[in-house]
Design a protein around this motif. Structure first.
Motif, mmCIF file in Angstrom:
data_model
loop_
_atom_site.group_PDB
_atom_site.id
_atom_site.type_symbol
_atom_site.label_atom_id
_atom_site.label_comp_id
_atom_site.label_asym_id
_atom_site.label_seq_id
_atom_site.Cartn_x
_atom_site.Cartn_y
_atom_site.Cartn_z
ATOM 1 N N SER A 30 0.904 -0.900 0.092
ATOM 2 C CA SER A 30 0.408 -0.196 -0.305
ATOM 3 C C SER A 30 0.914 1.289 -0.164
ATOM 4 O O SER A 30 0.769 2.339 -0.326
ATOM 5 C CB SER A 30 -0.878 -0.228 1.240
ATOM 6 O OG SER A 30 -0.405 -0.284 2.150
ATOM 7 N N ALA A 53 1.963 7.055 -3.568
ATOM 8 C CA ALA A 53 1.032 6.218 -3.769
ATOM 9 C C ALA A 53 0.125 6.752 -2.534
ATOM 10 O O ALA A 53 -1.065 6.802 -3.280
ATOM 11 C CB ALA A 53 1.074 4.843 -3.987
ATOM 12 N N GLN A 56 -3.631 11.564 -3.233
ATOM 13 C CA GLN A 56 -5.066 11.463 -4.006
ATOM 14 C C GLN A 56 -4.895 12.585 -5.517
ATOM 15 O O GLN A 56 -4.684 11.828 -6.381
ATOM 16 C CB GLN A 56 -5.733 11.232 -3.529
ATOM 17 C CG GLN A 56 -6.547 10.086 -2.284
ATOM 18 C CD GLN A 56 -7.855 10.392 -1.871
ATOM 19 O OE1 GLN A 56 -8.334 11.096 -1.947
ATOM 20 N NE2 GLN A 56 -8.317 9.437 -1.554
ATOM 21 N N PHE A 68 -3.151 8.535 -11.379
ATOM 22 C CA PHE A 68 -3.015 7.407 -10.956
ATOM 23 C C PHE A 68 -4.166 7.496 -10.790
ATOM 24 O O PHE A 68 -4.905 7.586 -10.043
ATOM 25 C CB PHE A 68 -2.294 8.369 -9.949
ATOM 26 C CG PHE A 68 -1.886 7.293 -8.850
ATOM 27 C CD1 PHE A 68 -1.918 7.532 -7.325
ATOM 28 C CD2 PHE A 68 -0.849 6.040 -9.216
ATOM 29 C CE1 PHE A 68 -1.679 6.791 -6.139
ATOM 30 C CE2 PHE A 68 -1.146 4.942 -8.003
ATOM 31 C CZ PHE A 68 -1.040 5.397 -6.771
ATOM 32 N N LYS A 70 -4.881 4.472 -8.154
ATOM 33 C CA LYS A 70 -4.336 3.444 -7.146
ATOM 34 C C LYS A 70 -5.019 1.883 -7.184
ATOM 35 O O LYS A 70 -4.980 0.947 -7.591
ATOM 36 C CB LYS A 70 -4.129 4.432 -5.673
ATOM 37 C CG LYS A 70 -3.034 2.606 -4.879
ATOM 38 C CD LYS A 70 -3.464 3.775 -3.416
ATOM 39 C CE LYS A 70 -3.017 2.927 -2.425
ATOM 40 N NZ LYS A 70 -1.859 3.319 -1.629
ATOM 41 N N LYS A 73 -4.743 0.271 -10.368
ATOM 42 C CA LYS A 73 -2.774 0.262 -10.353
ATOM 43 C C LYS A 73 -2.311 0.688 -11.855
ATOM 44 O O LYS A 73 -1.345 -0.174 -12.428
ATOM 45 C CB LYS A 73 -2.207 -0.996 -9.961
ATOM 46 C CG LYS A 73 -2.500 -1.860 -8.411
ATOM 47 C CD LYS A 73 -2.482 -3.065 -8.295
ATOM 48 C CE LYS A 73 -2.962 -3.833 -6.819
ATOM 49 N NZ LYS A 73 -3.191 -5.117 -6.644
#
Lengths: 118, 112
Positions: A30, A53, A56, A68, A70, A73
């Motif tokens: 994470s 990561a 946001q 991005f 998350k 991925k």
């Protein structure tokens, strides 16, 4: 093990237009960083942009920005107002921060060769 | 005032020889790395040093040995060179394991 995939071996863009380079990665962690590096014919590895990561908000650096996602991925690079000097190999890279012996290790995708047409 | 420098930039040698590539950084970073870029442009970590201690050692042949005389230097020694060692070798450094890595210009090694 973490992997990074760049599905576009080559891309082409007209000068002044916008192009998006794709990158997906696989990890169970994470906490990590993602990077885009540029390698022009001089072969120097140049950092383009970095994304933590836990953030946001998508990173931006002048004409370069990332999307991005998350959960998916996914980590794509958008180059706006493309310039001739943008022609290079672009590498997406993942960096684990809490993964045993690989901590700090950069894992690279296979690269996307970007051509810019005048 | 180059941040990460490598010498030599080009190295051509015969199979079986022993060679070294030097790397120096003037950024005051604590961690240094060696990467190998093969003929298909694929980059892979070889070693990293943090505060003069090896912390990552990927599955590279023991013919390759990193040596760090001080925090600013991480040299790569290669014994009994083989054809498959031909590649571009990059040195990099970062403030610590979490910070961005900055790369040297690379050393193109050609083993004949």
């Amino acid at each position: 093990a973490q992997t990074v995939t760049q599905s576009q071996p080559e891309m082409s863009v007209q000068e002044a237009e916008t192009v998006t380079l794709s990158c997906t990665y696989d990890t169970s962690e994470s906490d990590y960083y993602l990077f885009w590096y540029k390698q022009p014919p001089s072969r120097q590895m140049i950092l383009v942009i970095r994304q933590e990561a836990y953030k946001q908000q998508n990173a931006t650096e002048n004409r370069f920005s990332v999307n991005f996602q998350k959960a998916a991925k996914s980590f794509s690079l958008k180059i706006s107002d493309s310039q001739l000097g943008d022609a290079a190999m672009y590498f997406c890279a993942y960096r684990a921060l809490n993964y045993g012996g690989s901590q700090g290790n950069l894992i690279f995708g296979k690269g996307t060769k970007l051509s810019v047409k005048p | 005032d180059t941040a990460v420098s490598q010498t030599p930039k080009y190295l051509v040698t015969q199979m079986g020889n022993d060679k070294s590539i030097k790397c120096e950084q003037n950024l005051g970073h604590d961690t240094m790395y060696w990467y190998k870029q093969d003929s298909k442009k694929f980059l892979k970590i070889m070693f990293s040093y943090n505060n003069k201690e090896l912390i990552i050692n990927e599955t590279v042949p023991n013919r390759f040995s990193p040596k760090s005389p001080d925090k600013a230097h991480l040299n790569l020694h290669i014994n009994s060179l083989e054809l498959g060692d031909s590649a571009v070798y990059f040195c990099a450094s970062s403030q610590n394991l979490r910070q961005t890595q900055y790369f040297g210009p690379g050393t193109r090694l050609l083993v004949l």
